[in-house]
Design an enzyme around this catalytic site. Structure first.
Site, mmCIF file in Angstrom:
data_model
loop_
_atom_site.group_PDB
_atom_site.id
_atom_site.type_symbol
_atom_site.label_atom_id
_atom_site.label_comp_id
_atom_site.label_asym_id
_atom_site.label_seq_id
_atom_site.Cartn_x
_atom_site.Cartn_y
_atom_site.Cartn_z
ATOM 1 N N LEU A 167 0.834 -1.196 0.000
ATOM 2 C CA LEU A 167 0.000 0.000 0.000
ATOM 3 C C LEU A 167 0.869 1.245 0.000
ATOM 4 O O LEU A 167 1.920 1.288 0.633
ATOM 5 C CB LEU A 167 -0.901 0.027 1.243
ATOM 6 C CG LEU A 167 -2.004 -1.015 1.345
ATOM 7 C CD1 LEU A 167 -2.789 -0.810 2.635
ATOM 8 C CD2 LEU A 167 -2.947 -0.955 0.154
ATOM 9 N N LYS A 168 0.427 2.276 -0.705
ATOM 10 C CA LYS A 168 1.084 3.581 -0.674
ATOM 11 C C LYS A 168 0.300 4.477 0.272
ATOM 12 O O LYS A 168 -0.772 4.966 -0.051
ATOM 13 C CB LYS A 168 1.129 4.199 -2.081
ATOM 14 C CG LYS A 168 1.726 5.597 -2.110
ATOM 15 C CD LYS A 168 3.214 5.561 -1.833
ATOM 16 C CE LYS A 168 3.824 6.947 -1.963
ATOM 17 N NZ LYS A 168 3.497 7.827 -0.804
ATOM 18 N N HIS A 169 0.833 4.637 1.509
ATOM 19 C CA HIS A 169 0.201 5.533 2.467
ATOM 20 C C HIS A 169 0.489 6.973 2.061
ATOM 21 O O HIS A 169 1.547 7.283 1.513
ATOM 22 C CB HIS A 169 0.716 5.254 3.872
ATOM 23 C CG HIS A 169 0.293 3.926 4.414
ATOM 24 N ND1 HIS A 169 -0.659 3.784 5.391
ATOM 25 C CD2 HIS A 169 0.690 2.658 4.092
ATOM 26 C CE1 HIS A 169 -0.833 2.500 5.661
ATOM 27 N NE2 HIS A 169 -0.019 1.801 4.881
ATOM 28 N N GLY A 343 -2.568 4.764 -3.363
ATOM 29 C CA GLY A 343 -2.284 3.843 -4.449
ATOM 30 C C GLY A 343 -1.561 2.594 -3.986
ATOM 31 O O GLY A 343 -1.501 2.269 -2.793
#
Length: 1135
Positions: A167-169, A343
């Site tokens: 996951l792109k935090h 994203g």
């Protein structure tokens, strides 16, 4: 500069030497007259520490001209061209260098001179460097996104790697190397509010995890990091450091990398990161692994299906279903940040990662949650609110609150910064690069810095004295230390540096978040055994270095060490979701357009963004409605035009109300105001299917209510042409325009000259083009940068014209699309002018400075980047012949004078920005250089006249290209996606069928069956066959996971047999059997009745054909069975 520059800077006379000079070290030494007396190394650092006491200096020291033992000592020097002696302007007394008690500017200057003379004598100055913090290199993929996907699939198929997705935090990069001598770092800085917040959040996270043991674990943790030279990289997500896609529900960090910094940075593999985090109870990210072609293809298909409406919970649920191995994060994204997901990040990792991860999860299970955390004290938001008077109070309160075991050393935040030097020419960097390295790490870091400077990459070296270093790196008494930040100013630097890595295989990568501790020390003058660079290089030539870490075991090898991959070409994709981009790109970033330029400009901005992303027509239509409402709302409710960092204060309530209107709006917005029930969200998606056809016909025909939509403009005929010139003065654009206007076969022309136009040129040109949209408009003005190109794009779009850039054909340099040869020729042409309307001619007082200003407007792109971007934006490019290919090399004197001018321009802009050259500190230097420039160019006039392509030959080439373009028909250009990676979204998988073959099949059926012939005659069934397909799976009916399973079959041939015709008076469909009888069933439809919809009557939709079998059973439909099934072949695709 290569020549010396004497300038007035209050009472200081400072002279500069260009660090980019190509002279060797021996030649450099000749520029100095070294004193033979011993030098105390403290002198070097007294210079560093005294910087804050120099009036007007801002500690921005540069290498001084040596006045010691020089016949001009004590005299102020005026700049002179290279090869000429500096001229004496006036005399001034210079105090003795032995007067160490003097603290004024004159004394400081003398100390710097002595340092310069002494530091480099015999290589006595030694250096030791240690990487203190860093993050992954930024590897720019030069290929398209689809090519990267294909290469990832190939790597997995061939067994060279597997795909890891995380996951792109949505937060900020935070690096931590421990308390005391370690430090806390942001992406390109430290000792600020960001790092104070990071230390606090990290400490509080461990406090929540360890409870009563937290204080002791803080101490152990910091000791462990420093003893093992480790750096932890985290995503820092808070509500106090500026708004991203959503204000987080909690302030938190999540670990994204762990790096061993004993020598060359060695990044832990994901299994080792998980083990490390579980040991110290640190937050981990969600990780999914895909190890087969089928699963990787499913992942890409799942993203394509979700890219326009994906939120954290739905994406996580689908990824868990389709991955080969799922590793949940410590806490869910929805629990920590919320449902707006920025994203996914996909990259290739070691093929053994699945086995290693499974082993890690068994040996290092996730720690149990602590239930007795005790008193935590005030939270981040409470501390910020209570200390809102100043950032300093907030930082101090945060660091005190986190405790001494987490922050015992506050020097980075509050100790006076005795040194803060910016710019690539700094004295300290030059000293470091010319000092003798004491180990391999130092040698490699020197190589890296030299490569950056030799290629003039947009990178800044920022240095501060290192207050954390109590005894220096190596405990040498006569030594001092400083910390260097390697700040990459433009992403283009990474790509250009990668090409240098290919030339020098041993070169270390250029990292992000790059911080280095450096110690300079001086050997005793009597020591005759001081090592040279060659000695060090020889000692560290083999792979077994004393300071190298133990080679990693297979389980600790990450993507950076996979031998089957070229580390300069790592494959990585960042895949973002539309709900996040709606907030950050379309709303937040659009505020500057909306509030400063109005709704019209804002509409142009957001339509271009959607077009670049490849947003579907249906979503564009929905977004246009939302953003138009937002524009009116924002103009009413936002009075502060600097609301950028807190835009969600106004945007979130608006989005929440908008989402409440309908399930469709809720899917568009994603989530607002409260958490989302995943099952309810998916149910709403399914319930809305009645509004979306499973046939692509209706969706593809819909376009937003604007002429800007990509589907509408993809084949749109243009009315006219806008010819413009991304060049520099002297490129003959006005002469070329005059010749073009003589050619009648080009049709009606319109010419606007910048030098004769009062007011804003491009706005005036836009208004005139609206009155004459069919004309070929000649924009006789230099168009040097992206801001101007965007205006030209807007003009072309609004006036239905194609944009045609005309550029001089030049090879360029590594950092500029125009070579110094081209600059020299254009400058020579300018100096031949008389009575130029723009007053840039031989009578101008500073034509050279103006030419350098224009030349530097193109800085940052090489020729390929320059031409590729113009082609991408406008679809056309005309090259005008300029210099003869067989010309002799440019005289050295000419190149030298322009290099000197570029150095002077750099100094001037660093101090004065865009101030006119004759009004700044370097006024006298500019006058001297302009004189030298004219003299040098006129002395080589014969050469300049001989190397240029004859003007009429250049004109003929341009006219031929223009005529060919005009005769080919003018079609509006649709730019390819450039600002964001884009993929086409879809809602179902199907077997696409060739229209001609389906039509032949129906004709054959009519010939065999009179009943079928009677039924089909008079019906417009042929019009529906252009999108004939057999639905395999639908996103709403069968789920994203089921839909994505067809990813590996995409583009595969699919045999289809028509077995029957089923119809009512309002519907008609062909019954289908996939694959010939007896063959292995590799392609299966999840529909209970596979079919091809042939015709629908008024009020019916293609999906209604699913009910035909039931209608047959009820006697309400007829079924004609074919005695001989008809076979055709289609292709699996997503629609």
């Amino acid at each position: 500069m290569r020549a010396f520059l004497g300038v007035k800077r209050r009472s200081i006379c400072v002279c500069f030497i260009n660090p980019f000079t190509h002279h060797n070290l021996a030649a450099s030494k000749k520029a100095f007259q070294p004193d033979s007396s011993a030098l105390d190394c403290n002198t070097i650092f007294r210079v560093m520490e005294a910087g804050k006491n120099v009036p007007g200096s801002n500690a921005n020291f540069r290498r001084p001209y040596n006045a010691v033992n020089n016949k001009n000592a004590g005299q102020k020097l005026v700049w002179a061209p290279k090869g000429q002696k500096p001229e004496v302007e006036s005399k001034a007394a210079v105090k003795s260098s032995e007067d160490t008690d003097v603290k004024g500017p004159a004394k400081l200057e003398e100390e710097m001179k002595v340092v310069e003379n002494k530091a480099f004598k015999g290589g006595k100055l030694s250096a030791r460097a240690q990487v203190r913090a860093t993050f992954y290199p930024k590897f720019e993929n030069e290929k398209s996104d689809q090519e990267v996907r294909n290469k990832m699939i190939q790597a997995v198929t061939s067994g060279k790697g597997i795909v890891e997705v995380s996951l792109k935090h949505s937060g900020s990069l935070f690096l931590y190397s421990g308390d005391d001598i370690g430090g806390a770092f942001a992406k390109n800085s430290y000792g600020n509010l960001y790092t104070a917040v990071g230390v606090y959040v990290l400490g509080r996270t461990m406090q929540e995890a360890w409870g009563a043991q937290a204080a002791e674990k803080h101490k152990e943790f910091n000791a462990y990091l420093q003893e093992n030279h480790l750096c932890i990289a985290m995503e820092l997500v808070t509500a106090v450091l500026g708004d991203h896609g959503q204000r987080p529900l909690q302030d938190y960090v999540v670990v994204t990398a762990v790096t061993d910094l004993k020598a060359r940075p060695l990044f832990y593999s994901s299994p080792d990161v998980v083990a490390f985090c579980h040991k110290w109870r640190l937050p981990t990210n969600n990780i999914w692994l895909f190890s087969s072609k089928k699963s990787v293809s499913s992942f890409f298909s799942a993203y394509d299906a979700l890219c326009e409406e994906g939120i954290a919970s739905t994406v996580t649920k689908v990824m868990d279903e389709i991955s080969d191995l799922s590793v949940p994060g410590s806490k869910s994204h929805g629990e920590l940040q919320g449902e707006i997901l920025e994203g996914l990040v996909a990259r290739i990792v070691d093929p053994a990662s699945i086995t290693s991860m499974e082993k890690t999860l068994l040996q290092h299970p996730a720690p149990e949650k602590n239930n007795g955390s005790g008193t935590l004290g005030p939270g981040l938001r409470e501390i910020f609110s209570a200390n809102r008077e100043s950032e300093e109070k907030q930082m101090r309160a945060l660091l005190q609150s986190v405790g001494e075991n987490m922050c015992s050393n506050m020097s980075d935040w509050f100790e006076e910064r005795t040194l803060d030097v910016q710019g690539p020419e700094t004295y300290l960097i030059g000293s470091f690069l010319q000092a003798t390295p004491t180990d391999n790490t130092t040698l490699k870091l020197q190589e890296l810095c030299r490569a950056i400077r030799s290629r003039k990459l947009p990178v800044r070296f920022r240095c501060r004295s290192n207050a954390r270093r109590k005894t220096g790196v190596s405990d040498v008494p006569d030594s001092k230390a400083f910390r260097m930040t390697i700040h990459v100013l433009s992403d283009s630097a990474f790509r250009r540096y990668q090409s240098e890595m290919r030339k020098q295989p041993g070169l270390w990568p250029l990292y992000r978040g790059f911080f280095v501790d450096i110690e300079l020390s001086l050997a005793a003058s009597s020591d005759a055994s001081v090592a040279t660079v060659e000695d060090v290089a020889e000692k560290v030539a083999d792979a077994s270095l004393e300071d190298s870490p133990v080679p990693p075991t297979p389980s600790k090898v990450g993507v950076e060490q996979v031998s089957t991959l070229d580390e300069t070409e790592h494959l990585m994709l960042k895949l973002k979701f539309l709900p996040y981009k709606l907030r950050t790109f379309l709303i937040r970033n659009g505020l500057v357009h909306l509030l400063n330029k109005g709704i019209s400009e804002y509409k142009t901005y957001y339509m271009r963004q959607m077009k670049n992303w490849g947003t579907s027509a249906q979503k564009q239509k929905e977004l246009v409605q939302l953003l138009d409402e937002w524009a009116e709302h924002a103009q009413t409710h936002i009075r502060d035009k600097k609301l950028h960092n807190s835009y969600l204060t106004v945007a979130e309530p608006f989005l929440e109300k908008y989402a409440q209107r309908s399930p469709k709006n809720r899917r568009l917005v994603g989530a607002a105001g409260s958490a989302v029930n995943v099952e309810q969200f998916l149910a709403e998606m399914s319930g809305e299917r009645s509004e979306e056809e499973d046939d692509a016909a209706h969706a593809e025909d819909e376009t937003p209510s604007t002429s800007s939509a990509s589907d509408a403009t993809s084949a749109k005929k243009a009315k006219g042409m806008l010819v413009f010139f991304p060049g520099i003065p002297g490129c003959a654009k006005s002469g070329l325009c005059a010749e073009i206007r003589k050619v009648s076969e080009l049709g009606h022309q319109h010419h606007l000259m910048g030098d004769l136009t009062k007011g804003r040129f491009w706005q005036i040109l836009a208004e005139q083009r609206k009155k004459k949209p069919q004309a070929i408009t000649l924009a006789d003005k230099n168009a040097p940068n992206e801001e101007v190109w965007k205006q030209i794009e807007n003009i072309c779009e609004s006036t239905h014209a194609i944009g045609v850039p005309v550029v001089c054909d030049s090879k360029g340099t590594e950092s500029n699309p125009y070579s110094l040869d081209a600059l020299a020729v254009c400058t020579y042409r300018v100096l031949q002018r008389t009575e130029h309307p723009g007053h840039l001619d031989k009578n101008s007082p500073n034509p050279g400075a103006v030419m350098l200003m224009f030349y530097n407007l193109y800085k940052g792109k090489d020729r390929k980047e320059f031409e590729d971007e113009l082609q991408q934006r406008f679809g056309h490019l005309i090259k005008m012949p300029f210099l003869k290919a067989d010309r002799e090399l440019m005289p050295k004197a000419v190149l030298d004078v322009f290099e000197q001018g570029l150095d002077l321009h750099k100094l001037h802009t660093m101090k004065h920005g865009r101030l006119e050259s004759l009004k700044g500190t370097y006024k006298d230097a500019w006058v001297a250089w302009e004189t030298s420039l004219r003299k040098t160019l006129f002395a080589n006039s014969e050469y300049f006249n001989s190397i240029q392509v004859p003007f009429q030959e250049a004109v003929k080439s341009v006219l031929d290209q223009l005529k060919a373009l005009n005769n080919a028909g003018l079609i509006m250009h649709v730019p390819k996606a450039s600002e964001e990676r884009s993929f086409r979204t879809f809602t179902f998988a199907a077997v696409k069928l060739p229209q001609k073959e389906v039509s032949k099949a129906l004709e054959a059926i009519s010939a065999q069956s009179p009943q079928a012939q009677t039924y089909l005659s008079g019906k417009s069934w042929r019009e529906n066959l252009s999108k004939a397909h057999v639905t395999l799976a639908h996103k709403q009916a069968h789920g994203v996971a089921a839909l994505s399973a067809y990813g590996s079959l995409r583009a595969s041939p699919a045999p289809v047999q028509f077995t029957a015709l089923v119809f009512t008076d309002k519907l008609c469909a062909l019954e289908v059997q996939l694959n010939a009888a007896g063959e292995e069933q590799t392609i299966k439809s999840l529909n209970s009745w596979p079919h091809v919809t042939v015709w629908t009557g008024q009020g019916m939709k293609p999906k209604d054909a699913n009910a035909l079998p039931a209608l047959v059973d009820k006697g309400q439909a007829q079924r004609i069975v074919f005695p001989n099934p008809i076979s055709i072949t289609g292709t699996v695709d997503f629609l």
